[in-house]
Design an enzyme around this catalytic site. Sequence first.
Site: not given
Ligand SMILES: *Cc1c(COP(=O)(O)O)cnc(C)c1O
Length: 473
Positions: A115
């Site tokens: 993110k």
């Molecule tokens: C947020 C997250 C996901 C999922 O991603 P999306 O964009 O919500 O599909 C997967 N793995 C980790 C470590 C995350 O922080």
Amino acid sequence: MRYVSTRGAWADTPQSFQSILLEGLAPDGGLAVPQSYPRLAAAELESLRGLGYRDLALAILSRYIDDIPPADLRRIVDATYTAEVFGSEAITPLTTLEPGLHLLHLANGPTLAFKDIALQLLGNLFEYALATSHRTLNILGATSGDTGSSAEYAMRGKHGVTVFMLSPKGRMSPFQAAQMFSLTDANIHNLAIEGTFDDCQDLVKVVTGNNEFKTRHSIGAVNSINWGRVAAQVVYYFAGYFAATRDNVEEVDFAVPSGNFGNILAGHVAREMGLPVRRLILATNENDVLDEFFRTGRYRPRTSAETHATSSPSMDISKASNFERFMFDMGGRDSTIVRALWNELAVTGGFDLAGTPHWARVRKSGFESGRSTHADRIATIRDVHARYGIVIDPHTADGLKVGLECRDAAAPLVCIETALPVKFAATIREALRREPERPAAYEGLEERPQRFTVLPADAGRVMMYIEEHVAAA
Ligand SMILES: *Cc1c(COP(=O)(O)O)cnc(C)c1O
């Protein structure tokens, strides 16, 4: 480039990037989407191969952001994607496990989760957009771990932005709590709520549902539905593709561990732009709403009581907020179809595309899916460690497990690493009977002084706290 809502708002008054950047939902409850996807001609795609990450990011982002002068956008991109912040000049390096099988490392940013790639950019874009419009923004959010810390590290020290982040007191992992609570920036407020994550989310809903309060204090959010996040994520699909191939004739498959459908939606957008992606392989954990959809055509979001707490917690979602953007495309980019489906969703709790022309489009969209359980996660972490000598986190393991099930010889498989194992030490200990490696910058993290305020799960108290600490307008 102008933006419209998936549900029809702004059709006659398409919005600029900066105006959708600071909004949450569109006024009709829909999500902002570009009026059309820029399609790259073969020569344009060729010109992107070989660019460094910053130049690539600028080339992609400038297609979606044309209301920030190019020199300013370049400055923002250059300040965001640095080796200092992301650990290497490659920003999202690709490693090869064996011929035809790669890992795309997206988790080397400040909070060790993918993110950061989008939120670090968003922090700089917010600061820029607020300064040019002489505004301030108070961001209110709830987190069970990853999103909150990523948002705080993106917004720390940014002019015009103050963050109020609610988290359930004593319920995050010690590493996650220490990541957030050790921030001492004056514009970051950690509110440890005496309650659960659901309580925190409810508090956010109550406070943002109070229109007078929301407007008076310009309360905003950094949620996963922000289009700026999706646009930032499109870049690493290009970077990963170029790193895994020799020319633009080759196709690749991407395997993506999914929750809110944000990450993989960016893969879909990259494909719509002309990137030669053969398949997008979506992996869920035990919360398999999306796997069920891609197998059957039925979309049935769960209630929070039906949502399992798993060992890949960042994928523990009951409904996938970005999914609406994908359905907009699958409905032929027709907002009346999205409105009808989301109406049905509100009335009956789901919808079923089987037998409709939209389902035929989904079948041709290149998506595959699969599901992974705790036992699969543990087995995959062990197997990858034994075979390749590396440790992967539980979310990445979900993606790898499903990706390998779908793998064939016709295209290389790029699996996306979404977090580093140190964030999920208990699962690594269970799988490998050892501690995950800790990057040097995080030594002693849990011992650093922590700053947070404990509040009861009471909206009045949260509002009072915000009132006392908002940024001066
Ligand atoms: C947020 C997250 C996901 C999922 O991603 P999306 O964009 O919500 O599909 C997967 N793995 C980790 C470590 C995350 O922080």
